[in-house]
Design a protein around this motif. Structure first.
Motif, PDB file in Angstrom:
ATOM      1  N   VAL A 559       0.050  13.386  27.740  1.00 42.36           N
ATOM      2  CA  VAL A 559       0.135  14.739  28.307  1.00 42.36           C
ATOM      3  C   VAL A 559       1.442  14.803  29.087  1.00 42.36           C
ATOM      4  O   VAL A 559       1.687  13.973  29.968  1.00 42.36           O
ATOM      5  N   ILE A 577       2.456  22.522  30.018  1.00 44.02           N
ATOM      6  CA  ILE A 577       1.863  21.256  29.589  1.00 44.02           C
ATOM      7  C   ILE A 577       1.936  21.155  28.074  1.00 44.02           C
ATOM      8  O   ILE A 577       1.629  22.115  27.367  1.00 44.02           O
ATOM      9  N   ARG A 579       1.108  18.270  24.755  1.00 45.48           N
ATOM     10  CA  ARG A 579       0.635  16.949  24.307  1.00 45.48           C
ATOM     11  C   ARG A 579       1.027  16.867  22.851  1.00 45.48           C
ATOM     12  O   ARG A 579       0.594  17.706  22.043  1.00 45.48           O
ATOM     13  N   MET A 604      -0.464  14.832  37.832  1.00 49.81           N
ATOM     14  CA  MET A 604      -1.442  15.586  37.044  1.00 49.81           C
ATOM     15  C   MET A 604      -2.829  14.966  36.961  1.00 49.81           C
ATOM     16  O   MET A 604      -3.813  15.671  36.862  1.00 49.81           O
ATOM     17  N   ALA A 606      -4.008  13.621  34.340  1.00 44.15           N
ATOM     18  CA  ALA A 606      -4.459  14.332  33.147  1.00 44.15           C
ATOM     19  C   ALA A 606      -5.541  13.563  32.409  1.00 44.15           C
ATOM     20  O   ALA A 606      -5.507  12.327  32.345  1.00 44.15           O
ATOM     21  N   VAL A 621      -7.117  19.534  27.517  1.00 39.11           N
ATOM     22  CA  VAL A 621      -6.458  18.751  28.563  1.00 39.11           C
ATOM     23  C   VAL A 621      -6.925  19.258  29.922  1.00 39.11           C
ATOM     24  O   VAL A 621      -7.047  20.461  30.129  1.00 39.11           O
ATOM     25  N   GLU A 622      -7.223  18.330  30.798  1.00 39.62           N
ATOM     26  CA  GLU A 622      -7.488  18.708  32.191  1.00 39.62           C
ATOM     27  C   GLU A 622      -6.448  18.054  33.083  1.00 39.62           C
ATOM     28  O   GLU A 622      -6.028  16.928  32.825  1.00 39.62           O
ATOM     29  N   THR A 623      -6.048  18.783  34.132  1.00 41.77           N
ATOM     30  CA  THR A 623      -5.132  18.188  35.105  1.00 41.77           C
ATOM     31  C   THR A 623      -5.602  18.566  36.504  1.00 41.77           C
ATOM     32  O   THR A 623      -6.395  19.484  36.664  1.00 41.77           O
TER      33      THR A 623
END
Lengths: 677, 677
Positions: A559, A577, A579, A604, A606, A621-623
């Motif tokens: 990420v 962001i 990826r 992040m 991530a 994706v989580e940040t």
């Protein structure tokens, strides 16, 4: 350019795309888009404005028959296709008027092109039968002299080529050629190809540098690259010459469009500005800034690249390189979207890339891919493939809903639905995809691109197979009379580990594998006895392949947080962001309202997980991030003494940009403010 | 509303503005704007498009004479005025056509209004002579039936009042009344006033609730407040009634404009949207959101406030309050600019306040002052005066160059000149002030506002003198038959210390002094025996004044940093600087290019110093800030992996917003990103 390095796309008939991701996209096109489009161009879609495309061809065919006083009335075959019954139209019912846009004929041409590509990847005799019937109608409309544009056939041939600037005749011809070549290459059937040749012959007789010939050029480009394709399939030099003529004539003074429209001529610079809409403000060899209608521009640049390659024209190539740098370094969204303003659907000035009023037409990103592939054909430099991939997985795919049933023309990077409904300046931005368009360019363009995606992934020359995009596939290449079979397994765009199996019998071949720009450290394993060389973003594996060899190349995906050049005012202090090749975005659905009140943390933390958008499995994706706490009187006081904003820690939930707006109308944003800028 | 608190503006004939700041502004109007404008409306400005305003009046006057077959041909006097020789026009040379906008007559009316005010503050017999001559021409054009709009006099009276929506007849009547009343109040001369009355009589005969009368209302408001003024000067109830009729009729269904323009009627909500442009989508008493053309809107709301006050109409007053809250809490720039979109010169949706595409027309901010003063007349609440002051020193004064020679229609809060030249979406934003406009509303509106500024500063009722704005002045008030003289010394808007001298003989009077919203702690000194009460932002000093008493009130000014509500997307993470009522901005001239790359430090370390913009002395502000260091490849890479931005400490040089663009074309911004948001 190094002339020995030229390559050309691998024929779709020598490859099968087996990839899960792309198979799915292609099946959507085959089972949703192509049938829907066929019904649309036959005015059989309830609630949609009629296209009149096939109607116009039938009217022209009937006029043709009556004029020649020969042949029976055209009898439309009766058939059903994917549940839609197509009843023959009684010639008596045809109104003898032209309906729709001046370029309505291209609805058919784009459709038949997509059909052609689709047939190579998924034979479908029913579909082929429908296409053959449509081709019969179209060919019946062709004039004895070869002319084939229903607008002037129906409205009077006196007007032919009298309004090149606005009337899209050469654009219609270009699309007809593209469709005809594609259908011929897919099926071997040459009826439509001959019709296209005859129309092109008509044009080569009419236009050219020779005395007495018309010195015009298309108002909307595409004929340039189409004629090259026709040249490549027929070997007829005159088609190449006409393409080059169009390219070199454009922008020369006195302006052809001034001669055509003396009533609208303005003075000096103002006139040039008007012509920049058509990229006709300067001879193309002198251009170094992309101006005007973005789709037209990249279609032109694609044709320029074709001509530069085939005629080994270094000067023209350098113009392409300058324009490429201008577009990709100053005028392109991170999604590969181009055309920052809806006024003229055009490029704006350098670094002017507003997110919420972007035009970023799907067709323009598709055109950017056309151009990128052509630049790659000249010089295999991964910078072109990086942009091609960026456009593909972001600004192009975002054009189509995940169910293939609705489409975006405009691909903004930030959307507040309220603004789209209430602010006339954003009326062009739609918060959800639309069913179909009167001016139906994007959906069929998506159909033809997706169905032919393999020809963007692979090009070849005598001894080298270039892999520009990774996808599950099976490609056949001939080297020194020997057939090499290259099979690839990939889970792109979600994972970067690629498995490659080469089957051959003592065939000396170079496999050139692109190293994606987003990958910092790749790892290759299992390859033996290969001379490895890395150049311009490609890893060249040169060896004699024998029997079956399997190896892996892994492009680890992380990420990554991106910033725009400080010159981009709209993105200052913000980050996006990505990826791998996929740009991510925040949607209200996952993150609540007022996305502008979110901050992404530079640290992040991530995490990546699999998730579903509708029924489609994607990588989410989580940040770490923050949400501003609105002061209690946010609604009461418009301006207040500055206080350090209060905020609370949140996890930000990112989804792939191209999947946005599949769960109803809601806010979306790609660029998010950064904590601690 | 508390009816006993109503107040009304102090007559300009009972005050002198002695203030340095305002004297200078008024002299610019008297010596630059008024003469220029006179020449403009006589088509004597070289290089400017002719106004045809006086030409139209002369044509109408000549037609009038010929129709009546009486009187001599109108003979224009010959005179010179400020160096411009006005040669009489030979009636033979008059073209018998109407030229210019349908509202061209108002060029005269606005001019004569400004002249009237100006004469109260600076007697000028030459100017008065010119005005009298102009009034003669205008009156000669009036029809026997009282009608007086040259567009229909010249083009045919059959069309009178057939297109209220677009043809501005009642707008012309309104401005004529405003001009006539002002000139009468200034000079005591009633020729133009009688002409205005006769036109108003024509209208009262034509419009009204009675059967058989027309149920229309103005497409562009102003008649509403003008008729109230005419009522107040003549005591004629019918003028008040007509104003109230216009106000109550607006927005009722079926829509009058639909009856007038049946061909453009649309269905349902879409039709209402079209009428919101004219604030005619709903009966005004039901409105709670400001829509449509911002100038028209605030002119209407001003008229509504007038009627609410005079007729003690609580329901109408509450509508005014709701609309006031909507405008000032959701739709107003920090500069007091209103109208966030150039499309329709209109309000946008709540919190949509883009800085670089703002419309924020000078006239709209002036109209906001009209409205604020009227709200103050109803209820002396400093929140109205705060907004009036905010608009005045920022979004209004920014409309005129410091030399009084050029003007802004549009008052953006952020300007990149390149965008104004190259981006069609910003073509309405001019990076430098323009000489004059075909549709000349803002310059004359500025002229009439500035010349009458004292009537915004002071209102009175029986026993109270309200001071809403501080300025050097000499005001006379009568209480119980006794004359009180209030003198004020002030260096506003630069310093908050006010010196007040009251001269009276045992007169019991309340002096109500506004405590500006920007002041946290005021200090009063030297006042004796006064009952002091603070209420709604006013300090009431109630006492018997005797002989000469001098006291001081000090409103300390600090440099203050403001933030916008988090709902304002365009301002998130940014701050604006104010000092006292003055909004500050950064200009490229003082801070270099790319103002968006600057950050203001929350720890401002502000310093204030005197400085000059051109020849005008103003207070400048400096604060601590930062400039981002562009990465070396800013031009080479559009998107790069995020890195913590490098920046260097700088001092930011702020100037008063209203003085921007006086030193040539350059970048400007009000809202600057904050370090550590």
């Amino acid at each position: 350019m190094e002339k020995e390095k030229f390559s050309y796309p691998v024929s779709l008939r020598r490859m099968q795309i087996t990839d899960k991701f792309w198979k799915n996209e292609m099946e959507l096109v085959r089972t949703e888009v192509i049938p829907y489009q066929w019904n649309a161009l036959n005015d059989k879609v309830e609630g949609a404005a009629p296209s009149y495309c096939m109607h116009n061809f039938k009217v022209a065919a009937e006029m043709n028959r009556q004029k020649r006083k020969q042949g029976a009335a055209y009898k439309e075959p009766s058939y059903t296709y994917r549940g839609f019954e197509m009843l023959p139209e009684d010639p008596e019912n045809l109104k003898d008027e032209f309906y729709g846009y001046v370029f309505q004929d291209t609805d058919f041409s784009k459709w038949v092109e997509a059909v052609g590509y689709s047939l190579t990847q998924h034979p479908d005799p029913d579909l082929e039968k429908v296409a053959d019937a449509a081709i019969d109608i179209v060919c019946a409309a062709q004039q004895e002299d070869g002319y084939l544009d229903t607008y002037y056939i129906i409205n009077g041939k006196d007007g032919i080529f009298t309004n090149l600037r606005d009337h899209h005749e050469l654009y219609c011809m270009g699309h007809l050629i593209e469709g005809a070549v594609a259908y011929y290459e897919a099926t071997g059937k040459d009826k439509l190809l001959h019709a296209a040749e005859r129309f092109a012959d008509y044009a080569t007789d009419y236009f050219g540098p020779e005395e007495g010939k018309c010195k015009g050029y298309p108002g909307h480009e595409i004929a340039e690259m189409a004629l090259v394709r026709l040249y490549e399939v027929t070997g007829e030099q005159k088609y190449l010459d006409l393409s080059r003529f169009f390219i070199d004539e454009r922008g020369t003074k006195p302006y052809y469009f001034d001669k055509e429209h003396p009533e609208t001529v303005k003075k000096g610079h103002e006139n040039e500005l008007r012509y920049s809409y058509h990229q006709a403000h300067l001879p193309v060899r002198q251009q170094d800034e992309a101006f005007g209608h973005a789709v037209r521009a990249v279609y032109l640049y694609s044709g320029m690249a074709d001509i530069a390659r085939i005629t080994k024209d270094e000067e023209l190539y350098q113009a392409c390189v300058r324009l490429w740098n201008n577009v990709t370094k100053k005028k392109m969204y991170i999604t590969g979207g181009i055309g920052a303003t809806h006024l003229g659907e055009a490029f704006s000035f350098p670094y002017d890339l507003p997110n919420d009023t972007a035009y970023a037409e799907t067709c323009a990103s598709i055109g950017l891919m056309f151009w990128a592939r052509r630049m790659l054909e000249i010089v295999p430099d991964a910078k072109y493939a990086d942009i091609m991939e960026r456009a593909l997985y972001n600004g192009v795919l975002s054009g189509m809903a995940l169910d293939g049933k609705s489409f975006f023309y405009v691909n903004p990077l930030e959307v507040l639905p309220e603004a789209c409904h209430k602010d006339e300046r954003k009326f062009h931005v739609k918060p959800v995809r639309q069913k179909w368009f009167g001016c139906a360019c994007c959906p069929p363009n998506l159909a033809r691109l997706i169905s032919s995606i393999g020809s963007y992934a692979f090009t070849e020359n005598e001894d080298t197979l270039f892999v520009h995009l990774y996808m599950g596939s099976n490609v056949e290449k001939t080297v020194n009379g020997k057939t090499v079979n290259v099979q690839m397994e990939s889970d792109m765009p979600w994972e970067g580990n690629i498995k490659i199996r080469v089957q051959a019998e003592n065939a000396k071949m170079t496999l050139a594998l692109r190293i994606p720009g987003w990958c910092k450290n790749y790892k290759i394993s299992g390859i033996e006895d290969a001379a490895q060389e890395e150049k311009d973003g490609y890893l060249y594996l040169k060896k004699v392949w024998n029997r079956e060899e399997t190896f892996c190349i892994d492009f680890p995906m992380e990420v990554q947080m991106f910033a725009a050049s400080e010159r981009v005012r709209e993105d200052i202090g913000k980050a996006a962001i990505m990826r791998g090749p996929v740009v991510y975005c925040l949607e209200e659905k996952d993150n609540g309202k007022n996305l502008h009140e979110l901050l992404v943390d530079t640290d992040m933390h991530a995490s990546v997980s699999e998730g579903k958008i509708c029924d489609t499995v994607v990588k989410m994706v989580e940040t770490d991030g923050w949400r501003l706490t609105e002061s209690g009187d946010a609604e009461e006081t418009l301006y207040h003494m500055y206080q350090k904003p209060q905020k609370q820690k949140v996890r930000l939930h990112y989804i792939p940009y191209y999947t946005w707006a599949n769960r109803g109308e809601n806010e979306m944003q790609v660029w998010t403010r950064v904590q601690n800028p």
